[in-house]
Scaffold this motif. Structure first.
Motif, mmCIF file in Angstrom:
data_model
loop_
_atom_site.group_PDB
_atom_site.id
_atom_site.type_symbol
_atom_site.label_atom_id
_atom_site.label_comp_id
_atom_site.label_asym_id
_atom_site.label_seq_id
_atom_site.Cartn_x
_atom_site.Cartn_y
_atom_site.Cartn_z
ATOM 1 N N CYS A 152 0.843 -1.213 0.000
ATOM 2 C CA CYS A 152 0.000 0.000 0.000
ATOM 3 C C CYS A 152 0.872 1.254 0.000
ATOM 4 O O CYS A 152 0.592 2.238 0.693
ATOM 5 C CB CYS A 152 -0.954 0.009 1.181
ATOM 6 S SG CYS A 152 -2.118 -1.380 1.185
ATOM 7 N N ASN A 162 -1.929 -2.816 -3.368
ATOM 8 C CA ASN A 162 -1.340 -3.657 -2.314
ATOM 9 C C ASN A 162 0.133 -3.915 -2.592
ATOM 10 O O ASN A 162 1.001 -3.714 -1.741
ATOM 11 C CB ASN A 162 -2.048 -5.009 -2.239
ATOM 12 C CG ASN A 162 -3.442 -4.906 -1.684
ATOM 13 O OD1 ASN A 162 -4.368 -4.610 -2.419
ATOM 14 N ND2 ASN A 162 -3.589 -5.127 -0.397
ATOM 15 N N TYR A 214 -9.653 -5.401 -6.988
ATOM 16 C CA TYR A 214 -9.730 -4.470 -5.865
ATOM 17 C C TYR A 214 -8.521 -4.581 -4.946
ATOM 18 O O TYR A 214 -8.049 -5.667 -4.642
ATOM 19 C CB TYR A 214 -11.007 -4.722 -5.055
ATOM 20 C CG TYR A 214 -12.263 -4.290 -5.769
ATOM 21 C CD1 TYR A 214 -12.742 -2.990 -5.661
ATOM 22 C CD2 TYR A 214 -12.974 -5.195 -6.566
ATOM 23 C CE1 TYR A 214 -13.897 -2.590 -6.334
ATOM 24 C CE2 TYR A 214 -14.130 -4.811 -7.239
ATOM 25 C CZ TYR A 214 -14.579 -3.499 -7.115
ATOM 26 O OH TYR A 214 -15.713 -3.109 -7.773
ATOM 27 N N SER A 215 -8.065 -3.429 -4.491
ATOM 28 C CA SER A 215 -7.033 -3.351 -3.461
ATOM 29 C C SER A 215 -7.668 -3.558 -2.095
ATOM 30 O O SER A 215 -8.840 -3.246 -1.888
ATOM 31 C CB SER A 215 -6.361 -1.972 -3.522
ATOM 32 O OG SER A 215 -5.521 -1.779 -2.415
ATOM 33 N N THR A 216 -6.900 -4.085 -1.154
ATOM 34 C CA THR A 216 -7.371 -4.153 0.229
ATOM 35 C C THR A 216 -6.803 -3.006 1.053
ATOM 36 O O THR A 216 -6.966 -2.968 2.273
ATOM 37 C CB THR A 216 -6.978 -5.498 0.877
ATOM 38 O OG1 THR A 216 -5.547 -5.610 0.895
ATOM 39 C CG2 THR A 216 -7.579 -6.667 0.124
ATOM 40 N N CYS A 217 -6.126 -2.047 0.378
ATOM 41 C CA CYS A 217 -5.620 -0.869 1.058
ATOM 42 C C CYS A 217 -6.790 0.049 1.413
ATOM 43 O O CYS A 217 -7.938 -0.202 1.021
ATOM 44 C CB CYS A 217 -4.625 -0.131 0.161
ATOM 45 S SG CYS A 217 -3.232 -1.145 -0.386
ATOM 46 N N SER A 218 -6.542 1.108 2.118
ATOM 47 C CA SER A 218 -7.585 2.025 2.571
ATOM 48 C C SER A 218 -8.482 2.468 1.422
ATOM 49 O O SER A 218 -7.998 2.935 0.384
ATOM 50 C CB SER A 218 -6.947 3.253 3.225
ATOM 51 O OG SER A 218 -7.921 4.181 3.643
ATOM 52 N N THR A 247 -10.292 0.525 -0.406
ATOM 53 C CA THR A 247 -10.423 -0.599 -1.350
ATOM 54 C C THR A 247 -10.631 -0.141 -2.789
ATOM 55 O O THR A 247 -11.602 -0.501 -3.445
ATOM 56 C CB THR A 247 -11.564 -1.557 -0.940
ATOM 57 O OG1 THR A 247 -12.810 -0.827 -0.947
ATOM 58 C CG2 THR A 247 -11.308 -2.153 0.431
#
Length: 318
Positions: free
Chosen positions: A244, A256, A268-272, A274
């Motif tokens: 991230c 990510n 999709y990212s799992t960072c802030s 998403t």
């Protein structure tokens, strides 16, 4: 806007692409893209204590230029390219046609003329960019060698180590073609480094366009050079070289980490927040057929280096 943090520790994380490489013999087909720009830069920071301060200055200049939407002084930039070919085998001594196909790919990718540019998803259509920088083949220099691989310690750039010294590196992009080894496709030097090692290195197997059934697949469309020239123009990996992380560009989503292959959209990212990751950006690690865009923010960042006071200002002069 993403905030720039310019401590030495951050610089070490942001710019990496250089490990000591041992000579290797011929390798099997590479399964995952491996750029070594970030590791190379980390080594340069350790070897040159003054480089971190210089990079701080470049980052500050770039941030100011982007914020103030500066324009290039003399309009469109045309980059002369000197291609330095180091070969032991006939396959490594790539043809002029193969080299020209790489120049053609760079011109297409940096001018939004690539045939897959229309595949950019609607979500990113508002930020996709025509960078507007062109490349022209200036010279091809060839040298026979007994080396089976060159590693990433810049030996290919030094005649005293069997390589080829750069030609006019303050006004011409030097592009070394050789077998790198270690599964590494290429690496570049960020603006601010020594002119004696400035330029881009791409393994000979991944230069230009080759067959989908050949040994270079899925890195057979010349996008390794597009990625590395992006680094040479001061772009970072889109994931910021840490989980991230920050690529210093405001209009790219937070990733990510690196993506490989051709991810199914949307990824999709799992960072802030998403966000949907921009896996089709040239500064990710996807297959050649999976990358096909720069953003307006990346364009502004690249353009800043050619402005008066920028680290590549000499390239922008007529």
């Amino acid at each position: 806007m993403k905030k720039i943090c310019l401590s030495l520790a951050t610089l070490l994380m942001l710019f990496s692409c250089q490990e000591d490489e041992k000579s290797t013999t011929a390798e099997a087909r590479v399964s995952k893209r491996a750029c070594h720009t970030q590791e190379v830069f980390e080594r340069q920071l350790k070897e040159n204590p003054g480089l971190a301060a210089k990079m701080n200055q470049i980052e500050a200049f770039t941030e100011n230029a982007v914020l103030n939407q500066s324009r290039l002084v003399n309009g469109k930039i045309e980059i002369p390219v000197v291609v330095n070919v180091l070969y032991k085998t006939a396959a490594e001594n790539i043809s002029l046609a193969q080299i020209q196909s790489q120049i053609d790919v760079l011109n297409a990718d940096f001018n939004a003329a690539n045939s897959d540019f229309n595949q950019v998803p609607t979500l990113f259509s508002g930020v996709k960019a025509n960078v507007g920088i062109t490349f022209v083949l200036d010279q091809v220099i060839r040298k026979s060698t007994t080396k089976t691989s060159w590693g990433t310690r810049d030996a290919m750039k030094k005649s005293k180590q069997g390589g080829i010294d750069p030609t006019s590196p303050t006004t011409k992009l030097n592009f070394w073609v050789c077998t790198i080894g270690g599964g590494i496709l290429g690496y570049a030097q960020f603006p601010g480094g020594s002119s004696a090692t400035d330029g881009v290195v791409v393994d000979s197997k991944y230069v230009g366009v080759t067959s989908n059934s050949g040994p270079a697949y899925p890195y057979n469309l010349g996008r390794t050079a597009t990625h590395e020239v992006g680094h040479w123009m001061n772009l970072r990996h889109i994931w910021g070289d840490t989980t991230c992380g920050n690529d210093q560009v405001a209009d790219t989503p937070t990733h990510n980490t690196a993506n490989y292959g051709v991810p199914t959209y949307p990824h999709y990212s799992t960072c802030s927040g998403t966000p949907v990751e921009m896996t089709m950006n040239y500064m990710d690690y996807t297959d050649d057929r999976g990358m096909y865009m720069f953003t307006n923010g990346q364009k502004s960042r690249m353009g800043a280096i050619f402005l008066s006071g920028g680290p590549r200002f000499s390239f922008g002069q007529p």
